[in-house]
Structures are given as structure tokens and as C-alpha cells.
Design an enzyme around this catalytic site. Structure first.
Site, mmCIF file in Angstrom:
data_model
loop_
_atom_site.group_PDB
_atom_site.id
_atom_site.type_symbol
_atom_site.label_atom_id
_atom_site.label_comp_id
_atom_site.label_asym_id
_atom_site.label_seq_id
_atom_site.Cartn_x
_atom_site.Cartn_y
_atom_site.Cartn_z
ATOM 1 N N PHE A 121 73.838 51.553 47.135
ATOM 2 C CA PHE A 121 74.384 51.715 45.782
ATOM 3 C C PHE A 121 74.756 50.404 45.100
ATOM 4 C CE2 PHE A 121 75.588 55.651 48.130
ATOM 5 C CZ PHE A 121 74.674 56.483 47.493
ATOM 6 N N GLU A 152 76.975 54.637 54.342
ATOM 7 C CA GLU A 152 77.217 55.940 53.710
ATOM 8 C C GLU A 152 78.481 55.938 52.879
ATOM 9 O OE1 GLU A 152 77.046 58.548 57.062
ATOM 10 O OE2 GLU A 152 74.911 58.118 57.341
ATOM 11 N N ASP A 178 78.000 40.578 46.429
ATOM 12 C CA ASP A 178 79.098 39.812 47.026
ATOM 13 C C ASP A 178 80.102 40.726 47.721
ATOM 14 O OD1 ASP A 178 77.924 37.569 46.021
ATOM 15 O OD2 ASP A 178 79.191 37.445 44.249
ATOM 16 N N ASP A 481 86.405 37.914 45.635
ATOM 17 C CA ASP A 481 84.966 38.119 45.880
ATOM 18 C C ASP A 481 84.514 39.497 45.392
ATOM 19 O OD1 ASP A 481 85.173 35.685 47.082
ATOM 20 O OD2 ASP A 481 84.721 36.355 49.106
HETATM 21 C C1 LIG Z 1 79.701 33.327 26.174
HETATM 22 C C2 LIG Z 1 79.104 33.400 27.515
HETATM 23 C C3 LIG Z 1 80.092 33.151 28.566
HETATM 24 C C4 LIG Z 1 79.514 33.341 29.944
HETATM 25 C C5 LIG Z 1 80.436 32.868 30.988
HETATM 26 C C6 LIG Z 1 79.886 33.200 32.305
HETATM 27 C C7 LIG Z 1 80.709 32.690 33.430
HETATM 28 C C8 LIG Z 1 80.264 33.397 34.665
HETATM 29 C C9 LIG Z 1 80.927 32.911 35.899
HETATM 30 C C10 LIG Z 1 80.704 33.907 36.976
HETATM 31 C C11 LIG Z 1 81.446 33.593 38.209
HETATM 32 C C12 LIG Z 1 81.141 34.617 39.216
HETATM 33 C C13 LIG Z 1 81.965 34.478 40.430
HETATM 34 C C14 LIG Z 1 81.570 35.565 41.402
HETATM 35 C C15 LIG Z 1 82.167 36.702 41.482
HETATM 36 C C16 LIG Z 1 81.654 37.817 42.371
HETATM 37 O O1 LIG Z 1 82.122 37.642 43.673
HETATM 38 C C17 LIG Z 1 82.121 39.151 41.829
HETATM 39 C C18 LIG Z 1 81.542 40.310 42.644
HETATM 40 O O2 LIG Z 1 80.153 40.283 42.660
HETATM 41 P P1 LIG Z 1 79.262 41.572 43.050
HETATM 42 O O3 LIG Z 1 79.812 42.143 44.315
HETATM 43 O O4 LIG Z 1 77.859 41.089 43.227
HETATM 44 O O5 LIG Z 1 79.425 42.547 41.948
HETATM 45 N N1 LIG Z 1 81.675 39.287 40.455
HETATM 46 C C19 LIG Z 1 82.525 39.285 39.431
HETATM 47 O O6 LIG Z 1 83.707 39.226 39.593
HETATM 48 C C20 LIG Z 1 81.943 39.395 38.049
HETATM 49 C C21 LIG Z 1 82.294 38.222 37.199
HETATM 50 C C22 LIG Z 1 81.908 38.543 35.795
HETATM 51 C C23 LIG Z 1 81.388 37.416 35.053
HETATM 52 C C24 LIG Z 1 81.152 37.758 33.604
HETATM 53 N N1 LIG Z 2 77.251 53.624 50.810
HETATM 54 C C1 LIG Z 2 78.213 53.144 50.030
HETATM 55 N N2 LIG Z 2 78.807 53.921 49.102
HETATM 56 C C2 LIG Z 2 79.761 53.423 48.290
HETATM 57 N N3 LIG Z 2 80.209 52.154 48.330
HETATM 58 C C3 LIG Z 2 79.648 51.323 49.238
HETATM 59 C C4 LIG Z 2 78.626 51.787 50.126
HETATM 60 N N4 LIG Z 2 78.251 50.736 50.907
HETATM 61 C C5 LIG Z 2 79.020 49.696 50.535
HETATM 62 N N5 LIG Z 2 79.855 50.035 49.536
HETATM 63 C C6 LIG Z 2 80.838 49.190 48.808
HETATM 64 O O1 LIG Z 2 80.304 48.871 47.530
HETATM 65 C C7 LIG Z 2 80.952 47.702 47.052
HETATM 66 C C8 LIG Z 2 80.051 46.934 46.132
HETATM 67 O O2 LIG Z 2 78.894 46.607 46.798
HETATM 68 P P1 LIG Z 2 77.918 45.424 46.399
HETATM 69 O O3 LIG Z 2 76.754 45.533 47.324
HETATM 70 O O4 LIG Z 2 78.642 44.162 46.372
HETATM 71 O O5 LIG Z 2 77.422 45.834 44.948
HETATM 72 P P2 LIG Z 2 77.748 45.218 43.498
HETATM 73 O O6 LIG Z 2 77.267 43.812 43.523
HETATM 74 O O7 LIG Z 2 76.985 46.059 42.557
HETATM 75 O O8 LIG Z 2 79.235 45.276 43.318
HETATM 76 C C9 LIG Z 2 81.345 46.940 48.275
HETATM 77 O O9 LIG Z 2 82.697 46.622 48.171
HETATM 78 C C10 LIG Z 2 81.096 47.863 49.455
HETATM 79 O O10 LIG Z 2 82.252 47.971 50.248
#
Ligand SMILES: CCCCCCCCCCCCC/C=C/[C@@H](O)[C@H](COP(=O)(O)O)NC(=O)CCCCC
Ligand SMILES: Nc1ncnc2c1ncn2[C@@H]1O[C@H](COP(=O)(O)OP(=O)(O)O)[C@@H](O)[C@H]1O
Ligand SMILES: [Ca+2]
Length: 525
Positions: A121, A152, A178, A481
Site C-alpha cells: 500500500f 498485511e 521512508d 521519517d
Molecule cells: C514552492 C515549492 C516548495 C517546495 C519545497 C520542497 C521541499 C521538500 C523537502 C522534502 C524533504 C523530505 C524529507 C523526507 C521526509 C520523509 O521521510 C517523509 C515520509 O516519506 P514517505 O514514507 O515516503 O511518505 N515525507 C514527508 O514528510 C513529506 C514531506 C513533504 C514535502 C512537501
Molecule cells: N500492509 C500494510 N497495510 C497498512 N500499512 C502498512 C502495511 N505495510 C506497511 N504499512 C505502513 O505504511 C506506512 C507507510 O508506508 P510507506 O511504504 O512508507 O509508504 P508512503 O511512502 O506512501 O508513506 C509505514 O509506516 C508502514 O508501517
């Protein structure tokens, strides 16, 4: 493997489009492939189609083998390419195949058995498809055996890592973003501490390093950890880094509240702007990665600032500064030096004494964002990241304080994350390289010291419900993160190189005309 115009009666054909080597006597073109970047060597059936090309058509019986290797393309992208060699001498062909296979066997850092967790997901919900179509065939080509778990529920991977025999694996791979990486990291580091009898709730504990490497196949929304350690968010590139057995140490921050362990962080620990984005975006998970753009815009408009106190200890052991113009790259000198210095310091003084003796700097203020990053946090949205000169493995984090300023100035600050201008060159932005820090919000300080907080809590609710109000009465949440933390008051400590990834950091992207990077050629010389 140096393919060159030698008198050897061994010939090479272009089985894959961009292969540039041609091994014809008299031809001066050379092609270099370091053994470390060969993926597999296979005996090959020489079929009619291949035989019927050019002048080799008349040969009676041909023997062949194929070398699958890493081909480096632009922007840190890696692809699997192949070259088939053939000759009439069966013995010579076997000798080559055997010699190459033996050389591959000697590559001891390559994984043979991996445990794979797929979040179906994450991101655009493509994790399973990406793994099956792009990654599994490469692992199988490289003779890597895998145990695959499709998760799951949230925390499935983390809990599982406390149960399985992790020591039989050469690495753990997570397919997701992340958040998924964070889960796997918590499982592995937590398991290591448990097995070594270390209490994670003790903020001063010397944590045991985790030598089981983690590989990230990016299939999430931000994929910042993958992008910052490989240079691109691309599943095939990441799979190839795993196959060749790359190893990149990584700093990890531990986050505590009142002697209770909360979480580990490797990328962003953000309060204010990034905490608010995350909190809002969690309700919009159905939007996929777009949720961050939507919540980002909304949070930008709400323009909330938060009052609090930060105390930090500067990272004096490292030679770098967050204002450096050079970035952390493959084989980074600063990371190596920091590792040595920290090891020496710890041997001489012991960690507790060292930290206790050093002075704490204290900053009070109103902040739009407080960000602590262990790495640059580069991602496709911001290719240079939140702190472009941050190091992956120097035992420090960059603490970025964005003070209360106008919406326009904050926008100027954000825009600089996407261009070449210096995002720290603003009077309202400060950045420090730290080894530990503490944060307490004004609200929790006040709540602890006076009982007049009932009214404030009511205002807090009002402010939450009316985003146009920018006042500082409510707390933000920490974005760790991509996961929210329950407590706003936290204590953070960087653990130098606590874990390792199947990556090599970002390579200098210099290429010769044949498309091979300078570093590969230097290795050969
Ligand atoms: C006018 C345009 C401005 C754009 C500025 C963009 C700056 C972006 C910096 C992003 C830093 C990201 C740091 C990473 C964070 C991730 O760990 C976290 C979770 O990621 P994931 O599990 O893959 O979803 N992501 C965020 O917290 C999202 C940050 C949102 C940035 C817009
Ligand atoms: N099968 C699952 N169903 C729901 N949540 C899940 C499942 N497997 C992992 N996760 C959780 O989903 C969250 C987001 O996952 P991630 O792979 O980082 O996606 P995204 O980048 O879209 O946030 C993680 O914190 C993880 O714990
Ligand atoms: Ca660091």
C-alpha cells in the site's frame, strides 16, 4: 574484465542495445567492466539468429557465454546490460566462464540470501508489481535466494524481525517508502539491542551496531532515504546496488522523552511545518503521494509558528560545516575522519563523560520549522535536499531553525530547496551541526509550571479548527521519517554509523565518452 582488441580468438556481440565494445582484431576500442560490477556470467546457447550475423556466419560450431553487468547511465541510474562472447574453441570458452565465475565468488560482500518485505500500500500501491517485475528477475539472475513477506498491516515487518532468525540472512530488503524503511530499521536495530541486552529506553546507552544491511527498493511517496543515498529513486538501480553488495554506513538518531524510547530517525525529524504537513496528510492517504502537495500547500497557507526552547551540543568532532559547498559523496573523506575521531574519543574518555563535559547552547524563539536531518534529505521534490552538505555517516545531524517570518519570506526559503540558491542565506534561518539536542515547546514548559492552561487548551482547539489563525498556542507534532511522534518534548542523540545500507552514497557523475564513470576506470588502473 577488460574487453580489448587482443589477438584472443574470442568475439563479442552487442546483445543489448547500447553495448559499445567490439572485439575485433585491429579495432582499438576498449571497454572496461570492473569485476565488482558484473552481475552474472552464464553459458549461452548460440542460436541461429545470433549466428547469422556478419562474417561469423560461416563458422562451424560456436561456444558462448554472456556477461551481465552494470551499465551506468545519466543521473546515477544503473541498468543491467549484457555482452555475449563466442569462439570456436570450447576449452577457451569454458576457461573464461570458469575464471569469471571464480572472480564473482570472490566478491565476498555480495548477498546470497535476502529477507524481503513488501508494503503493497505504499506510494502508488505498486510495491508488489515493482518487486515482481523489476527486482525479482534480477535477484534470480544473480543467484540470490529470497524469502518474501508481503505485509498485511502496519508494523508487520517490524514485529516479524523480532521473531525470525535474522542471522541467516545477508540483508533485509524493504519495498516501499521512508515509513516502510523506518519500520524495518526499527525491527533490525531493536532486535540487535534486545539480543545484546541493551536497554533502548536509556538515552545514553551505547547502541550495538547493526551489520545486517538494509536495501531499499523505492515504492513510496517521498523515497528520500533512497534518493539521498543512491542519487536516484529507481527500483532497478537500487536492486543492482544490492546485487553488487554495496555498503554505506548511516547515522541514526535516537529520540527519547523522559527516559522513554520513542523512535529512531535517519532522515527528517521535523517540528512545525513538516510535522503539520504529515499530520494533515495522514488523513488523505487515499490521494497517494499527492497528499503531501495538498497538505503542503494548506500548511503553507496556515503559516503557524511555534514557541519553544532548543538546547544542543555542537558536533566538534567533524571537520565539515552545514554551509560547505561540497556534498557527501561515495567514499566521503569527512565521514571516514569522523568515524575515526569518534572511535578514538570514545576509547579515551567513554561516551558519558564526554557528553557530560561539553557545553550546551540554548536558543529560545518562535519557529515556523525546526528540522534535524541526518542526511541531505534530497528527494525528487528537492534534488539538493533540506541540508545539501549534510553527511550520511559523520555522526552528526544538521539542525535547521526557521524563525517566524512573513509568508513571502518563507516561500522564498522553500523555493530555494528547488534551485541552486543557498537556502541558509536568510536572516531568519540558522543551521548548526550537532551531535545531540533537546526541544521543549513553550506550551509544555508552561503546562508544567502553571495550572492556568485550561483556557490555553481551549484556544488551542480553536486554532486547530481555524487554520487562518497563526498564533502559537497549540503544539505541533514531530515528523520522524514520515511517522508522527506523540510527544513534543524530545531528546535526540546521533549514533555514528549505527547501521548499513546496500548503497554507496552518491557517486560523482563524471563520465567518459563510452559512458563509463571515471571511478570504474580508476579501479581498474
Ligand atoms: C514552492 C515549492 C516548495 C517546495 C519545497 C520542497 C521541499 C521538500 C523537502 C522534502 C524533504 C523530505 C524529507 C523526507 C521526509 C520523509 O521521510 C517523509 C515520509 O516519506 P514517505 O514514507 O515516503 O511518505 N515525507 C514527508 O514528510 C513529506 C514531506 C513533504 C514535502 C512537501
Ligand atoms: N500492509 C500494510 N497495510 C497498512 N500499512 C502498512 C502495511 N505495510 C506497511 N504499512 C505502513 O505504511 C506506512 C507507510 O508506508 P510507506 O511504504 O512508507 O509508504 P508512503 O511512502 O506512501 O508513506 C509505514 O509506516 C508502514 O508501517
Ligand atoms: Ca550525518
Amino acid at each position: 574484465l577488460i574487453l580489448h582488441s587482443s589477438p584472443l580468438p574470442l568475439y563479442c556481440c552487442k546483445t543489448v542495445r547500447k553495448m559499445k565494445c567490439r572485439i575485433n582484431p585491429g579495432n582499438n576500442e576498449n571497454c572496461f567492466v570492473p569485476i565488482s560490477e558484473i552481475i552474472a556470467v552464464e553459458e549461452t546457447e548460440f542460436n541461429k539468429k545470433q549466428r547469422n550475423i556478419g562474417r561469423w556466419q560461416k563458422m562451424a560450431k560456436l561456444h558462448a557465454f554472456t556477461v551481465h553487468y552494470v551499465k551506468k547511465a545519466r543521473n546515477h541510474r544503473w541498468r543491467c546490460s549484457a555482452a555475449t562472447f563466442w569462439c570456436v574453441d570450447e576449452h577457451l570458452c569454458n576457461q573464461w566462464t570458469q575464471a569469471l565465475k571464480e572472480l564473482l565468488e570472490m566478491q565476498k560482500s555480495r548477498p546470497k540470501q535476502l529477507l524481503v518485505y513488501i508494503n503493497p500500500f505504499g506510494g502508488k500501491r505498486q510495491g508488489k508489481r515493482i518487486y515482481e517485475q523489476k527486482v525479482a528477475p534480477l535477484f534470480s539472475l544473480a543467484s540470490i535466494s529470497t524469502d518474501v513477506v508481503v505485509t498485511e498491516h502496519a508494523n508487520h515487518a517490524k514485529d516479524n524481525l523480532f521473531e525470525v532468525n535474522i542471522y541467516k540472512y545477508d540483508g533485509v530488503v524493504c519495498v516501499g517508502g521512508d515509513g516502510m524503511f523506518s519500520e524495518v530499521m526499527h525491527g533490525l536495530i531493536g532486535r540487535m539491542q534486545k539480543d545484546s541486552g541493551i536497554d533502548q529506553n536509556n538515552p545514553k546507552a551505547s547502541l550495538v551496531q547493526c551489520n545486517i544491511r538494509i536495501g531499499i527498493i523505492p515504492a513510496g511517496s517521498t523515497d528520500c532515504i533512497c534518493y539521498s543515498t543512491v542519487g536516484i529513486s529507481d527500483p532497478v538501480t537500487s536492486a543492482l546496488h544490492i546485487i553488487v553488495g554495496d555498503c554505506q554506513p548511516l547515522d541514526v538518531s535516537s529520540v527519547h522523552h523522559n527516559d522513554t524510547f520513542l523512535k529512531y530517525s535517519v532522515s527528517l525529524l521535523g517540528y512545525g511545518f513538516y510535522g503539520d504537513i504529515l499530520k494533515d496528510s495522514e488523513k488523505k492517504r487515499w490521494m497517494g503521494p499527492m497528499r503531501y502537495d495538498y497538505s503542503g500547500f494548506k500548511t503553507f497557507l496556515s503559516h503557524h509558528y511555534y514557541e519553544g526552547t532548543i538546547a544542543y551540543q555542537p558536533a566538534k568532532h567533524t571537520h565539515g560545516s552545514p554551509r560547505d559547498k561540497v556534498s557527501c559523496r561515495t567514499g566521503c573523506y569527512i565521514c571516514k575522519q569522523s568515524e575515526k575521531q569518534l572511535a578514538e574519543q570514545n576509547k579515551e574518555h567513554g561516551l558519558k563523560k564526554e557528553e557530560g563535559e561539553e557545553e550546551w547552547k540554548v536558543i529560545k524563539g518562535k519557529f515556523l520549522a525546526i528540522n534535524a536531518v541526518n542526511m541531505s534529505c534530497a528527494c525528487p521534490r528537492s534534488p539538493k535536499g533540506l541540508s545539501p552538505a549534510a553527511h550520511l555517516a559523520d555522526g552528526s545531524a544538521d539542525l535547521i531553525l526557521v524563525r517566524k517570518c512573513s509568508r513571502f519570506d518563507f516561500l522564498r526559503y522553500l523555493v530555494r530547496h528547488t534551485n541552486q540558491d543557498d537556502q541558509f542565506d536568510f536572516p531568519f534561518v540558522d543551521v548548526y551541526r550537532v551531535k545531540c539536542f533537546q526541544f521543549t515547546s513553550k506550551l509544555s514548559e508552561d503546562n508544567e509550571s502553571n495550572v492556568m492552561d485550561v483556557g490555553k487548551k481551549r484556544f488551542g482547539q480553536f486554532c486547530r479548527d481555524h487554520p487562518a489563525c497563526c498564533c502559537n498556542i497549540v503544539n505541533s507534532t514531530w515528523n520522524c521519517d514520515g511517522e508522527t511522534l506523540d510527544s513534543s518534548a524530545i531528546e535526540v542523540r546521533v549514533h555514528c554509523q549505527l547501521m548499513k545500507l546496500f548503497a554507496r552514497g552518491i557517486e560523482e557523475d563524471c563520465k567518459d565518452e563510452a559512458g563509463h564513470s571515471q571511478s570504474s576506470i580508476e579501479q581498474l588502473l
